[in-house]
Scaffold this motif. Structure first.
Motif, PDB file in Angstrom:
ATOM      1  N   GLY A 116       6.559   9.264  -0.110  1.00 10.59           N
ATOM      2  CA  GLY A 116       5.387   9.052  -0.958  1.00 10.59           C
ATOM      3  C   GLY A 116       4.305   8.275  -0.237  1.00 10.59           C
ATOM      4  O   GLY A 116       3.112   8.612  -0.336  1.00 10.59           O
ATOM      5  N   LEU A 117       4.689   7.227   0.510  1.00 11.72           N
ATOM      6  CA  LEU A 117       3.715   6.452   1.275  1.00 11.72           C
ATOM      7  C   LEU A 117       3.079   7.309   2.357  1.00 11.72           C
ATOM      8  O   LEU A 117       1.868   7.216   2.610  1.00 11.72           O
ATOM      9  CB  LEU A 117       4.390   5.224   1.892  1.00 11.72           C
ATOM     10  CG  LEU A 117       3.502   4.315   2.747  1.00 11.72           C
ATOM     11  CD1 LEU A 117       2.315   3.794   1.946  1.00 11.72           C
ATOM     12  CD2 LEU A 117       4.320   3.144   3.310  1.00 11.72           C
ATOM     13  N   ARG A 153       2.637  10.567   2.251  1.00 11.05           N
ATOM     14  CA  ARG A 153       1.700  11.489   1.600  1.00 11.05           C
ATOM     15  C   ARG A 153       0.433  10.764   1.143  1.00 11.05           C
ATOM     16  O   ARG A 153      -0.670  11.292   1.250  1.00 11.05           O
ATOM     17  CB  ARG A 153       2.390  12.181   0.427  1.00 11.05           C
ATOM     18  CG  ARG A 153       3.348  13.294   0.867  1.00 11.05           C
ATOM     19  CD  ARG A 153       4.385  13.613  -0.206  1.00 11.05           C
ATOM     20  NE  ARG A 153       5.078  14.861   0.004  1.00 11.05           N
ATOM     21  CZ  ARG A 153       6.029  15.071   0.912  1.00 11.05           C
ATOM     22  NH1 ARG A 153       6.399  14.087   1.718  1.00 11.05           N
ATOM     23  NH2 ARG A 153       6.613  16.267   1.026  1.00 11.05           N
ATOM     24  N   LYS A 154       0.597   9.547   0.624  1.00 14.75           N
ATOM     25  CA  LYS A 154      -0.564   8.768   0.205  1.00 14.75           C
ATOM     26  C   LYS A 154      -1.440   8.429   1.408  1.00 14.75           C
ATOM     27  O   LYS A 154      -2.681   8.468   1.326  1.00 14.75           O
ATOM     28  CB  LYS A 154      -0.100   7.482  -0.486  1.00 14.75           C
ATOM     29  CG  LYS A 154      -1.231   6.563  -0.935  1.00 14.75           C
ATOM     30  CD  LYS A 154      -2.065   7.176  -2.039  1.00 14.75           C
ATOM     31  CE  LYS A 154      -3.069   6.193  -2.574  1.00 14.75           C
ATOM     32  NZ  LYS A 154      -3.936   6.780  -3.633  1.00 14.75           N
ATOM     33  N   THR A 155      -0.811   8.095   2.533  1.00 18.84           N
ATOM     34  CA  THR A 155      -1.568   7.790   3.742  1.00 18.84           C
ATOM     35  C   THR A 155      -2.327   9.020   4.229  1.00 18.84           C
ATOM     36  O   THR A 155      -3.490   8.915   4.635  1.00 18.84           O
ATOM     37  CB  THR A 155      -0.623   7.286   4.849  1.00 18.84           C
ATOM     38  OG1 THR A 155       0.099   6.142   4.377  1.00 18.84           O
ATOM     39  CG2 THR A 155      -1.392   6.903   6.100  1.00 18.84           C
ATOM     40  N   ARG A 211      -3.398  11.501   2.415  1.00 20.91           N
ATOM     41  CA  ARG A 211      -4.539  11.719   1.518  1.00 20.91           C
ATOM     42  C   ARG A 211      -5.664  10.724   1.816  1.00 20.91           C
ATOM     43  O   ARG A 211      -6.847  11.072   1.790  1.00 20.91           O
ATOM     44  CB  ARG A 211      -4.094  11.587   0.058  1.00 20.91           C
ATOM     45  CG  ARG A 211      -3.200  12.717  -0.417  1.00 20.91           C
ATOM     46  CD  ARG A 211      -3.080  12.731  -1.927  1.00 20.91           C
ATOM     47  NE  ARG A 211      -2.436  11.540  -2.446  1.00 20.91           N
ATOM     48  CZ  ARG A 211      -1.121  11.428  -2.625  1.00 20.91           C
ATOM     49  NH1 ARG A 211      -0.313  12.442  -2.314  1.00 20.91           N
ATOM     50  NH2 ARG A 211      -0.601  10.319  -3.116  1.00 20.91           N
ATOM     51  N   THR A 212      -5.272   9.477   2.115  1.00 25.56           N
ATOM     52  CA  THR A 212      -6.279   8.471   2.450  1.00 25.56           C
ATOM     53  C   THR A 212      -7.011   8.839   3.731  1.00 25.56           C
ATOM     54  O   THR A 212      -8.238   8.687   3.835  1.00 25.56           O
ATOM     55  CB  THR A 212      -5.616   7.091   2.602  1.00 25.56           C
ATOM     56  OG1 THR A 212      -4.954   6.745   1.378  1.00 25.56           O
ATOM     57  CG2 THR A 212      -6.637   6.019   2.928  1.00 25.56           C
ATOM     58  N   LEU A 223      -3.997   0.747   0.847  1.00 24.94           N
ATOM     59  CA  LEU A 223      -2.590   1.089   1.047  1.00 24.94           C
ATOM     60  C   LEU A 223      -1.699  -0.150   1.114  1.00 24.94           C
ATOM     61  O   LEU A 223      -0.479  -0.042   0.969  1.00 24.94           O
ATOM     62  CB  LEU A 223      -2.426   1.914   2.330  1.00 24.94           C
ATOM     63  CG  LEU A 223      -2.947   3.349   2.263  1.00 24.94           C
ATOM     64  CD1 LEU A 223      -2.979   3.980   3.643  1.00 24.94           C
ATOM     65  CD2 LEU A 223      -2.079   4.184   1.321  1.00 24.94           C
ATOM     66  N   TYR A 270       0.317  -0.316  -2.011  1.00 21.14           N
ATOM     67  CA  TYR A 270       0.980   0.910  -2.479  1.00 21.14           C
ATOM     68  C   TYR A 270       2.338   0.611  -3.103  1.00 21.14           C
ATOM     69  O   TYR A 270       3.128  -0.157  -2.574  1.00 21.14           O
ATOM     70  CB  TYR A 270       1.163   1.898  -1.326  1.00 21.14           C
ATOM     71  CG  TYR A 270       1.954   3.127  -1.728  1.00 21.14           C
ATOM     72  CD1 TYR A 270       1.351   4.166  -2.419  1.00 21.14           C
ATOM     73  CD2 TYR A 270       3.316   3.238  -1.435  1.00 21.14           C
ATOM     74  CE1 TYR A 270       2.071   5.284  -2.802  1.00 21.14           C
ATOM     75  CE2 TYR A 270       4.043   4.350  -1.811  1.00 21.14           C
ATOM     76  CZ  TYR A 270       3.417   5.374  -2.498  1.00 21.14           C
ATOM     77  OH  TYR A 270       4.138   6.481  -2.883  1.00 21.14           O
ATOM     78  N   GLU A 277       5.590   2.852  -5.267  1.00 18.06           N
ATOM     79  CA  GLU A 277       6.061   4.216  -5.516  1.00 18.06           C
ATOM     80  C   GLU A 277       5.611   4.694  -6.885  1.00 18.06           C
ATOM     81  O   GLU A 277       5.744   3.961  -7.863  1.00 18.06           O
ATOM     82  CB  GLU A 277       7.587   4.257  -5.431  1.00 18.06           C
ATOM     83  CG  GLU A 277       8.152   5.667  -5.547  1.00 18.06           C
ATOM     84  CD  GLU A 277       9.669   5.669  -5.480  1.00 18.06           C
ATOM     85  OE1 GLU A 277      10.250   6.728  -5.673  1.00 18.06           O
ATOM     86  OE2 GLU A 277      10.250   4.590  -5.242  1.00 18.06           O
TER      87      GLU A 277
END
Length: 726
Positions: free
Chosen positions: A666-667, A669-671, A673-674, A721, A724, A726
């Motif tokens: 998840g981190l 994927r978030k990174t 996207r960022t 981030l 962040y 979950e």
């Protein structure tokens, strides 16, 4: 610290001390010098981060030779045992940068307000002078260093643009450019500093002394003088100085700083504890199992330092493109001046437009967008007990489509228990009892580290059985073991062991033994046969059966992986297929590959990579290390993991919390996207401003605000981030 890679390649991360004036150009010069050394494959130097990471062929050169080569370039090195410096991320230097930013703002505002009110010209120019001096201080330092190395970078571009604005009578625009540029750089350094300070906080977690028990008295000793086997005392509220095993006492230990566990963990005799954690209740006597330089906290410090020195693929690409892009901006600026002048346009308006174009096209936001996000992600993971060994692995985690799990110690607790001990009914001597069979098995298994072996020995100890000595112990990976006990050789193994290792030997009672194994396996138990060899005659004595408990959060973790977009989940195990399928059905796994040897796990991972391209492997044991290295992303369970698995993996879960696996993906994927958002902001702002300037024209102040505003925005977006969850 050197980390061995597959084949003869090794990677060492040298901690270098920054000296005044050493910027990107100095780093590139050192990189070129090191790359010229025979055997060096890849180099990444950053004076800003205080590290030089070198991948080299150990058969050609050595870490000592590389250290000397760095010293030859007048660069200081810090030993791994020293407290890490924080370079530009230190509070003192960040404070200095903040002061410079403040003085730049004061000077800019003073000059603007004085000019707007038609105040004294001297005061106006003093204000702008302050803004230019303090706003351009670091940029000029970097630009001079860059030119000394016959190169160009963003610092030089910004200084030229500010001086260009000043030369056409727009001092406010130049001052604002320098103010926003220095502000965005300070924000970037803050992001790096947050990550660097994670190391300092780890070092501060490590006490300098331990209270050793010697001759019944407590003696205060520096931790570097404590040896394996020494016993120290910790009381409630004390921080545990070294890794060890509880020898006496019971209590609870707060391991959140190291493993990310949210609640204190009960500890009793035999339980492992880690240096740097806090004893919350109960007095504990702890026997040391690792010296200070080998402790979990020290290894974590080295891993974090290595992680911060590794660049993400996106950042590497941007770094390679920086200089040609800057040269392109200079060429575009020259063309924007030369072509209109050749066509008869007025110089002042032409030069103004060219300076505006230079500012708008500068890639500051692009350069800063990646490290601001990736370093924040690494720091965020560290707070949750998740260690990424580099920015590359953060990006890799974003693309995982399939996940393979080892079974024992990963999906299951690994606390295997012996459930069945049975002597074969028609054993020739008839005098062998179940306890006797267990005693023979424990004698052999006492020499093994396998989880079934530990369960066997524990069961014998629980029954207070006498265990004879074993000699000439041999192990066949994934199949079984044997050793000489008393007057014969005792064999313990699964079906494969008796069908392959002893395949050419007639084994009395093998068929009824294998039939019994099939029955036990149908009940979801792992089972082995025990046989004795006397004078070349081999007979099955009986069988042992074991069970392992599934982690209670395993099913939820798999469901969370699917919600993140993971397409396929696989279990890899050396256990029998029936046991593996029972567990797989319980937790919701798609595919089971059972009865695998270590090399077969590697082949399975290679097949998964061919099918799904990006595959993560999660494991904890020595036999998982090759598969961890083969997978696109190797994830090691840090709490129970072996040293080999921890060193091989790309990501380490410092606790055994399965929920951190979806957190990792998840981190990532978030990174990603960022990063996409940051790059869209950066390139979008450049494209919009450049096209507008060429088609309609915009004033320089608007270009400055658009350019530096986008730089500040991507820095702040990356810092998000840090929070962040979950």
């Amino acid at each position: 610290m050197t980390v061995t890679e597959p084949s003869s390649l090794s990677t060492c991360t040298l901690q270098i001390e920054r000296r005044g004036g050493r910027g990107k150009a100095g780093a590139r010069t050192l990189e070129r010098h090191l790359q010229d050394i025979p055997g060096v494959r890849d180099v990444d130097v950053s004076f800003r981060k205080g590290s030089a990471q070198i991948t080299y062929d150990g058969s050609i050169t050595s870490e000592q030779a590389l250290r000397q080569a760095v010293r030859d370039r007048d660069v200081s090195l810090r030993d791994d045992s020293e407290t890490p410096t924080d370079d530009v991320g230190t509070r003192s230097e960040l404070r200095r940068e903040a002061v410079f930013v403040g003085l730049t703002l004061v000077g800019m505002v003073t000059g603007f307000v004085t000019g707007w009110l038609n105040g004294p010209p001297l005061l106006m120019w003093v204000g702008y002078g302050v803004a230019y001096v303090f706003g351009g201080w670091y940029g000029l330092e970097g630009a001079i260093e860059t030119l000394r190395h016959r190169a160009v970078d963003i610092d030089l571009l910004m200084i030229v643009a500010a001086l260009g604005a000043l030369s056409i009578g727009a001092p406010f625009e130049g001052a604002m450019l320098l103010f926003l540029f220095s502000l965005s750089n300070t924000l970037q350094h803050y992001a790096i500093g947050r990550s660097r300070r994670a190391i300092k906080s780890l070092v501060e977690m490590r006490p300098d002394e331990a209270q050793l028990l010697r001759d019944g008295e407590e003696v205060t000793v520096p931790i570097d003088e404590v040896d394996i086997g020494d016993v120290f005392v910790v009381r409630p509220g004390d921080r545990i100085p070294l890794d060890g095993v509880v020898a006496a006492g019971e209590g609870t230990v707060d391991q959140a700083s190291l493993t990310g566990e949210s609640v204190p963990v009960p500890k009793a005799p035999g339980d492992e504890v880690f240096g740097g954690t806090i004893n919350e209740s109960g007095s504990l006597e702890i026997e040391v199992t690792r010296r200070a330089h080998e402790s979990a906290i020290t290894r974590l410090i080295h891993m974090v330092e290595r992680a911060q020195s590794e660049k993400a693929p996106t950042q590497r690409l941007i770094d390679r493109l920086e200089q040609p892009y800057v040269l392109g901006v200079f060429a575009l600026t020259v063309a924007a001046i030369g072509i209109p002048l050749a066509l008869g346009d007025e110089f002042t308006s032409t030069f103004y437009r060219a300076m505006t174009l230079m500012v708008a096209a500068s890639p500051c936001a692009v350069i800063i967008s990646t490290p601001a996000a990736v370093l924040s992600a690494i720091a965020s993971g560290g707070k949750q007990g998740v260690l990424f060994k580099g920015g590359e692995h953060v990006e890799t985690a974003a693309s995982i489509d399939a996940v393979a799990f080892d079974k024992t110690g990963t999906l299951t607790r690994g606390d295997t228990q012996l459930t069945d001990v049975s002597v074969r009914g028609d054993v020739a001597d008839g005098a062998l009892t179940d306890d006797g069979l267990l005693s023979l098995a424990a004698a052999v298994q006492a020499r093994s580290e396998h989880h079934l072996a530990r369960a066997t020995v524990t069961a014998a100890e629980d029954r207070s059985l006498g265990v004879p000595a074993a000699r000439r112990f041999q192990s066949v990976a994934g199949k079984g073991v044997r050793a000489d006990v008393e007057d014969g050789t005792v064999h313990i193994g699964n079906r494969s062991y008796f069908e392959t290792v002893l395949g050419d030997t007639a084994v009395d009672g093998l068929e009824p033994g294998l039939e019994r194994l099939r029955t036990l396996e149908a009940e979801g138990k792992t089972s082995v046969l025990v046989a004795r060899e006397d004078d070349d005659d081999v007979a099955v004595l009986g069988w042992l059966a074991f069970t392992d408990t599934v982690r209670p959060d395993a099913a939820e973790m798999i469901a969370n992986l699917r919600s993140l977009g993971v397409e396929h989940v696989v279990m890899l195990t050396g256990d029998n297929e029936r046991v593996a399928r029972r567990i797989a059905d319980e937790v919701g796994i798609d595919e089971v590959q059972a009865e695998l040897l270590p090399e077969e796990k590697v082949a399975t991972i290679e097949d998964l990579v061919a099918r799904y391209e990006n595959v993560a492997m999660v494991g904890d044991g020595v036999n998982d290390a090759p598969a961890l290295a083969t997978a696109t992303l190797g994830i090691a369970m840090g709490g129970a993991g072996t040293d080999v698995a921890l060193e091989t993996a790309d990501v380490v879960l410092m606790g055994d919390d399965l929920s951190k696996i979806p957190y990792v993906l998840g981190l990532g994927r978030k990174t990603r996207r960022t990063l996409v958002v940051n790059l869209a902001i950066a390139f979008g702002a450049i494209a919009l401003m450049v096209s507008t300037i060429l088609l309609r024209g915009i004033p320089l102040p608007l270009a400055v605000v658009g350019h530096e505003g986008s730089t500040v925005l991507v820095s702040l977006n990356g810092l998000r981030l840090l929070g962040y969850r979950e």
